[in-house]
Design a protein around this motif. Structure first.
Motif, PDB file in Angstrom:
ATOM      1  N   GLY A 138      48.455  37.632  39.249  1.00 48.51           N
ATOM      2  CA  GLY A 138      49.735  37.272  39.112  1.00 48.51           C
ATOM      3  C   GLY A 138      49.908  35.918  38.253  1.00 48.51           C
ATOM      4  N   PRO A 139      51.172  35.588  37.801  1.00 54.15           N
ATOM      5  CA  PRO A 139      52.389  36.558  37.919  1.00 54.15           C
ATOM      6  C   PRO A 139      52.204  37.739  37.177  1.00 54.15           C
ATOM      7  CG  PRO A 139      52.783  34.722  36.258  1.00 54.15           C
ATOM      8  CD  PRO A 139      51.285  34.406  37.002  1.00 54.15           C
ATOM      9  N   TYR A 140      53.009  38.764  37.331  1.00 51.24           N
ATOM     10  CA  TYR A 140      53.080  40.151  36.671  1.00 51.24           C
ATOM     11  C   TYR A 140      54.187  40.247  35.860  1.00 51.24           C
ATOM     12  CZ  TYR A 140      49.804  40.801  40.501  1.00 51.24           C
ATOM     13  OH  TYR A 140      48.777  40.775  41.270  1.00 51.24           O
ATOM     14  N   ASP A 182      51.528  46.525  35.935  1.00 50.17           N
ATOM     15  CA  ASP A 182      50.636  45.155  35.798  1.00 50.17           C
ATOM     16  C   ASP A 182      50.294  45.010  37.180  1.00 50.17           C
ATOM     17  OD1 ASP A 182      49.268  42.929  34.850  1.00 50.17           O
ATOM     18  OD2 ASP A 182      50.854  41.632  34.688  1.00 50.17           O
ATOM     19  N   ALA A 183      51.191  44.859  38.348  1.00 54.38           N
ATOM     20  CA  ALA A 183      50.655  44.488  39.637  1.00 54.38           C
ATOM     21  C   ALA A 183      49.943  45.772  40.210  1.00 54.38           C
ATOM     22  CB  ALA A 183      52.132  44.532  40.487  1.00 54.38           C
ATOM     23  N   ARG A 237      44.802  37.261  43.628  1.00 57.35           N
ATOM     24  CA  ARG A 237      45.683  38.041  42.650  1.00 57.35           C
ATOM     25  C   ARG A 237      45.732  37.506  41.446  1.00 57.35           C
ATOM     26  NH1 ARG A 237      44.425  42.488  43.953  1.00 57.35           N
ATOM     27  NH2 ARG A 237      44.752  43.123  45.765  1.00 57.35           N
ATOM     28  N   ASP A 293      46.602  45.697  39.293  1.00 59.08           N
ATOM     29  CA  ASP A 293      45.628  44.436  39.898  1.00 59.08           C
ATOM     30  C   ASP A 293      45.244  45.217  41.175  1.00 59.08           C
ATOM     31  OD1 ASP A 293      44.547  42.115  40.193  1.00 59.08           O
ATOM     32  OD2 ASP A 293      46.362  41.221  40.855  1.00 59.08           O
TER      33      ASP A 293
END
Length: 121
Positions: free
Chosen positions: A8-10, A15-16, A6, A19
């Protein structure tokens, strides 16, 4: 099964979410499974023109790791594998429905703005 990598951080939930659904094929696999229910690999491949075997396998593995798709293996000869949406996959499809409606309303304009790229490129 390995966890997907992934970004992240988001900064926010969108945003998450982006992804998780990033890439051309995940939303189309979600739609196919929502529209037609449980599918075998070959059915998905036939109903998603343009996707390579490698990309379909990668997409299904990532979606399974994210909890969006359930993979059921039947111990038969020949082996049979079926894919279906999980509760999270159904919820994500529901969340994406307004985005799909937005695209449908504007598909003519979006298509008109695209530049045709020759297949030889």
């Amino acid at each position: 099964m390995t966890e997907p990598v992934r970004c992240g951080p988001y900064f926010c939930g969108l945003d998450a979410a982006m992804d998780v659904v990033s890439g051309k094929w995940k939303s189309l696999v979600l739609w196919e499974l929502e529209a037609h229910g449980t599918r075998r690999y070959g059915e998905l491949k036939r109903n998603l023109p343009g996707i390579s075997e490698k990309m379909l396998i990668q997409t299904l593995r990532e979606m399974e790791a994210d909890g969006l798709v359930h993979r059921e293996v039947y111990k038969e000869v020949p082996p049979r594998v079926e894919y279906s949406l999980t509760e999270h996959g159904v919820a994500l499809n529901t969340a994406l429905a307004p985005l799909g409606a937005w695209g449908t309303e504007r598909i003519g304009r979006i298509g008109a703005d695209r530049v045709e790229i020759p297949e030889s490129v």
